[in-house]
Design an enzyme around this catalytic site. Structure first.
Site, PDB file in Angstrom:
ATOM      1  CB  ALA A  73      -0.955  -0.004   1.191  1.00 26.73           C
ATOM      2  CB  THR A  74       4.202   2.130   1.349  1.00 20.04           C
ATOM      3  OG1 THR A  74       3.861   1.806   2.694  1.00 20.04           O
ATOM      4  CG2 THR A  74       5.129   3.335   1.328  1.00 20.04           C
ATOM      5  CG  ASN A 153      -3.157   3.632  10.254  1.00 21.48           C
ATOM      6  OD1 ASN A 153      -3.644   4.532   9.560  1.00 21.48           O
ATOM      7  ND2 ASN A 153      -2.032   3.781  10.918  1.00 21.48           N
ATOM      8  CD  GLN A 181      -5.425  -0.987   9.084  1.00 22.50           C
ATOM      9  OE1 GLN A 181      -6.073  -1.931   9.545  1.00 22.50           O
ATOM     10  NE2 GLN A 181      -4.114  -0.923   9.227  1.00 22.50           N
ATOM     11  CB  ALA A 202      -1.407  -9.331   0.239  1.00 26.01           C
ATOM     12  CG  HIS A 203       1.294  -6.781   5.134  1.00 31.46           C
ATOM     13  ND1 HIS A 203       1.391  -6.358   6.439  1.00 31.46           N
ATOM     14  CD2 HIS A 203       1.539  -5.691   4.376  1.00 31.46           C
ATOM     15  CE1 HIS A 203       1.699  -5.063   6.462  1.00 31.46           C
ATOM     16  NE2 HIS A 203       1.791  -4.638   5.213  1.00 31.46           N
ATOM     17  CB  THR A 242       9.665 -10.017 -13.023  1.00 32.53           C
ATOM     18  OG1 THR A 242      10.539  -9.777 -14.119  1.00 32.53           O
ATOM     19  CG2 THR A 242       9.138 -11.442 -13.075  1.00 32.53           C
ATOM     20  CB  CYS A 328       4.164   3.913  11.581  1.00 32.99           C
ATOM     21  SG  CYS A 328       3.210   2.703  10.700  1.00 32.99           S
TER      22      CYS A 328
HETATM   23  C1  LIG Z   1      -0.371  -0.714   6.598  1.00 31.46           C
HETATM   24  C2  LIG Z   1      -0.908   0.492   5.913  1.00 31.46           C
HETATM   25  C3  LIG Z   1      -0.250   1.046   4.810  1.00 31.46           C
HETATM   26  C4  LIG Z   1       1.084   0.514   4.323  1.00 31.46           C
HETATM   27  O1  LIG Z   1       0.934  -0.733   3.717  1.00 31.46           O
HETATM   28  P1  LIG Z   1       2.237  -1.569   3.266  1.00 31.46           P
HETATM   29  O2  LIG Z   1       1.680  -2.647   2.398  1.00 31.46           O
HETATM   30  O3  LIG Z   1       2.826  -2.087   4.528  1.00 31.46           O
HETATM   31  O4  LIG Z   1       3.133  -0.666   2.531  1.00 31.46           O
HETATM   32  C5  LIG Z   1      -0.828   2.135   4.190  1.00 31.46           C
HETATM   33  N1  LIG Z   1      -1.975   2.648   4.613  1.00 31.46           N
HETATM   34  C6  LIG Z   1      -2.645   2.158   5.676  1.00 31.46           C
HETATM   35  C7  LIG Z   1      -3.927   2.777   6.105  1.00 31.46           C
HETATM   36  C8  LIG Z   1      -2.131   1.057   6.362  1.00 31.46           C
HETATM   37  O5  LIG Z   1      -2.784   0.590   7.415  1.00 31.46           O
END
Ligand SMILES: *Cc1c(COP(=O)(O)O)cnc(C)c1O
Length: 404
Positions: A73-74, A153, A181, A202-203, A242, A328
């Site tokens: 997501a970053t 978050n 989230q 995904a995580h 890739t 964070c």
């Molecule tokens: C965890 C999070 C991110 C970052 O996601 P990553 O996949 O770890 O880079 C961005 N935005 C929100 C709201 C998050 O909770």
């Protein structure tokens, strides 16, 4: 019940064993490059990626062609903000976001500010919600993007995304939503919510780390982006490199499981969260809920314990994985900027703990956590002279502290 207990599911989630099982063959016998067009190894990988695209798109009501795979997501947030700003520069130089966004959006917006982009950071109310009227009023004829998160978050507050999407459409401004989230936990529909770009990963939904997606609307309007990464032209030129096929397969499986299980799972998690909240708040005085009482993620509970340092409390319950302030920012001593944006005072911001319940938590773990938190807070307050004074009815604000 096994210790330690993991109750920090906003930071990351364990990979679901069913997700891992789906991924495994793609590390070994099915190792092909999805961009290899000339042999069965490539076709097999491409097919797996196509299947995952469908599973992911289905969860958010998108077309599979509208997904761009990223590292998380970053990266998706960076691509959305920087990609739009660079592409639509002649149209305008103003973007709107909020003060409680994830650092991936805030810091990207600040980086753009340094390059001459005008950024409006909208305030939130005391529950952490953005007011759609504030969004409307901030729009000028130079505004090219609105970026507002779905669910926070730290405090779990869910923003009125549909209303904001409607305003964006009405004014002809692109709308990006960091839905990291919310996806997989609450229903998300990019059509109904009027979202043009959406980040998720995904995580946070029991998939692997290192893969995410940016939804990019293809029609009404067709969104265009300048890529962050140039190269082989993968992902329709928006993100070269890739594809990590095993991770993408896991992401797809994780989304499929969320789609199938979300309704039942969210209710179960919400009940455990409500029990956690009630159990702690009925046993202790001066505990305050941060965030919105109802418009909140089912697994989120953010509490401030007056007269207790959040960090000290975490040290007192080491066998439970929780978070103080934001995960964070916990390396620094700054209180959470999200809580400060809600108007929470510095003391109570330093006293905050985030509980993040998820798929693998049990009722037994919740009962254990209630008991341990109550015990630890009572212990810390017993040692606190401030708490003693407050209990004796001394107004702490009137005390003249000696300077050293
Ligand atoms: C965890 C999070 C991110 C970052 O996601 P990553 O996949 O770890 O880079 C961005 N935005 C929100 C709201 C998050 O909770």
């Amino acid at each position: 019940m096994k210790l330690p207990i993991y109750m920090d599911n906003h930071s990351t989630t364990p990979c679901d064993p069913r997700v891992l099982e789906a991924m495994l063959p793609y590390f070994t016998e099915k190792f092909g490059n999805a961009a290899s067009r000339n042999h069965s190894f490539g076709w097999e990988a491409e097919e797996a990626v196509d299947q995952a695209r469908k599973q992911i798109a289905r969860l958010i009501h998108a077309d599979p062609k509208e997904l761009v795979f990223t590292s998380g997501a970053t990266e998706s947030d960076n691509l959305a903000l920087k990609g739009v700003v660079e592409m639509y520069r002649e149209k305008g130089d103003h973007i709107i976001t909020s003060s409680t966004e994830h650092r991936a959006v805030i810091d990207t917006a600040k980086a753009l500010e340094k390059k001459g982009v005008n950024v409006t950071f909208l305030p939130v109310d005391k529950t952490g919600m953005v007011n759609p009227d504030d969004v409307r009023q901030a729009i000028t004829d130079k505004t090219i993007l609105i970026s507002i998160m779905l669910a926070n978050n730290e405090i779990g507050t869910i923003n009125p995304i549909k209303e904001i999407g409607k305003i964006a459409k009405e004014k002809g401004v692109l709308f990006h939503c960091d839905a990291t989230q919310g996806v997989g936990k609450i229903p998300v529909d990019v059509q109904e919510m009027g979202i043009d770009l959406m980040s998720f990963t995904a995580h946070k939904i029991y998939g692997p780390k290192g893969v995410g997606a940016l939804y990019v609307r293809r029609k009404a309007p067709r969104v265009r982006l300048v890529p962050l990464i140039d190269g082989g032209g993968h992902e329709r030129g928006m993100r070269s490199g890739t594809l990590p096929v095993p991770l993408i397969v896991g992401f797809g499986k994780a989304c499929e499981l969320c789609e199938q299980e979300m309704a039942v799972e969210s209710e179960r998690i919400r009940r455990m969260r409500d029990r956690l909240q009630e159990g702690i708040m009925s046993a202790l005085e001066e505990v305050y809920l941060n965030g919105h009482p109802t418009e909140r993620l089912p697994g989120n509970l953010n509490l401030s314990f007056a007269f207790v340092e959040g960090e000290a409390l975490l040290m007192g319950v080491k066998e439970i994985a929780l978070s103080s302030g934001s995960a964070c920012t916990s390396a620094t001593l700054e209180p959470s900027y999200v809580l400060r944006a809600l108007g929470v005072g510095s003391d109570l911001a330093h006293s905050s703990i985030r509980f993040g319940l998820g798929r693998f938590n049990t009722e037994e773990e919740v009962e254990y956590t209630i008991n341990r938190i109550v015990q630890a807070v009572e212990h810390l307050r017993e040692m606190s002279p401030l708490y003693e004074m407050a209990k004796e009815g001394i107004d702490l604000k009137s005390v003249q502290w000696a300077a050293h």
